[in-house]
Scaffold this motif. Structure first.
Motif: not given
Length: 443
Positions: A64-73, A291-297, A331-343
């Protein structure tokens, strides 16, 4: 009438005809629906399984702090007010008694596998899950033997026989339907993960249908029809028998999407998404403890490096609760990385991406150039009340157009004129319910 007069009339008619012909021109070939909204390079859907409480108290606030939506099953049977897990069929005592003299085989397997998880205790649920895993792996005889072992323990009271229902990896849940409703209003997707998280492949028909249909009914009742679009059969099952039933109940399954224009790479596959020749590839990756942050990125980087990848992330546990949990820091680091690439990447729910892709493939464009106006018309057989994601269109402009506005029912919107190797163009969005719009030259 003399010859000169006749020629004059002829040429006047000819010029008028040419003028009228030039007035209206088919412009359909100059307009396309972009592969992704706003011509982005790819898509990412962040999905969570099991409705684990830490997903909502820890992971969701970060998103929410990064304005990223999710799907919760979510497992609907745990939510207060919804239909509970149960065995539907013959008297359980009769079935349990029969196991003492009749071995498990193809004639009684589905009934017994359906019942055992409802005979109480975590161990009984584990027997159900392990039997299901063997069955889906094609180890049928071993599945029969393990089921006989489980019932032998039940008959001899080596597993406590109660009416309790034990949920997979998530016995406690305090999330209410009111909270789920508020999450959906914030832009998240709340979808079905069945009533109790069973191995659907080993349920008989009546119990399988209950798990799928009751979960959908409760989502419709408490959340609204928009939450009945997507579902995930537990354990990522791709069993053909399950898919046949589930497709009739839910429009979209994360388990499988059999469109001929989409290649699917499931979580267990080592195939690389860049090797596909299909227009789209859905690339599922399980974000696990190791998984590790590097692989996730690197997964995100792979999406950026192509133009046809839809990365579907699958997350279960969070912090100290649930299967293969990720930490708050990860979660904070990976979601932040996704946010950086939102453009360059479209971050959207599983349902929204599914809808956009299907809308794009099902929609036909008609466009006419008439003097200083291009009239756009979209036609599709999809229900716009369900498939409601605005489509991004790209239209190349006639030579000399420098100032363009989009005219729709809600008003006039100036557009930025861009250019590429093919010429000047504009981007704009049309809702499937709108069906038409006009591009007007203003200069």
């Amino acid at each position: 009438m003399n010859t000169l007069s006749s020629l004059g009339i002829f040429f006047a008619v000819l010029l008028l005809t040419i003028s009228c012909t030039n007035q209206t021109k088919d412009w359909s070939a100059q307009t396309e629906i972009t592969k992704w909204p706003e011509s982005k390079n790819g898509a990412i859907s962040i999905t969570y399984d099991d409705g684990i409480i830490n997903q909502f108290t820890i992971a969701k606030p970060i998103m929410d702090s990064l304005n990223l939506p999710a799907t919760f099953f979510i497992i609907t049977g745990k939510v207060e007010g919804s239909g509970k897990g149960k065995f539907i069929g013959r008297d359980p005592k009769t079935i349990i008694s029969e196991t003492s003299t009749i071995k498990t085989d193809s004639t009684n397997f589905f009934e017994r596998a359906s019942l055992i998880a409802f005979t109480g205790t975590t161990e009984a649920e584990e027997y159900h899950a392990n039997v299901g895993s063997l069955y889906e792996a094609g180890r049928i005889a071993e599945a029969y033997e393990l089921l006989d072992e489980g019932y032998e323990k039940i008959r001899n009271s080596r597993m406590r026989n109660t009416d309790d229902v034990v949920f997979h990896n998530n016995p406690v849940d305090t999330t209410s339907w009111e909270q789920y409703k508020s999450y959906a209003e914030q832009g998240h997707e709340i979808s079905s993960h069945t009533v109790t998280h069973p191995k659907l492949a080993v349920l008989d028909e009546v119990n399988m249908r209950y798990e799928l249909e009751q979960s959908k009914a409760d989502l419709a009742k408490f959340m609204g029809e928009e939450s009945t679009f997507s579902a995930e059969g537990p354990y990522g099952t791709e069993n053909e028998r399950v898919m046949e039933y589930a497709y009739k109940i839910y429009p979209a399954l994360r388990n499988r999407m059999p469109e001929d224009w989409l290649e699917e790479i499931n979580r267990g596959s080592k195939s690389q998404p860049g090797n596909t020749k299909k227009e789209y590839v859905q690339w599922q990756r399980g974000a696990l403890s190791n998984s590790g942050i590097d692989q996730m990125k690197s997964w995100t980087d792979t999406v950026k490096a192509h133009d046809n990848i839809w990365l579907v992330l699958v997350i279960h546990g969070v912090e100290d609760y649930g299967w293969e949990p990720l930490t708050t820091g990860e979660l904070k680091e990976y979601f932040g990385y996704i946010k950086e690439n939102k453009d360059s990447l479209w971050i959207a729910t599983f349902g929204d991406v599914t809808k956009y892709l299907r809308e794009r493939k099902a929609t036909k464009i008609s466009a006419e150039l008439d003097a200083n106006e291009i009239r756009i018309t979209l036609t599709s057989d999809l229900n716009p009340n369900i498939y409601d994601i605005p489509l991004t269109l790209k239209t190349y402009l006639p030579e000399g157009w420098k100032d363009v506005s989009l005219m729709q029912k809600e008003g006039n919107s100036p557009l930025e004129v861009l250019s590429d190797s093919k010429g000047n163009y504009v981007h704009y969005s049309i809702s499937p319910a709108e069906t038409s719009a006009q591009l007007v030259r203003m200069d």
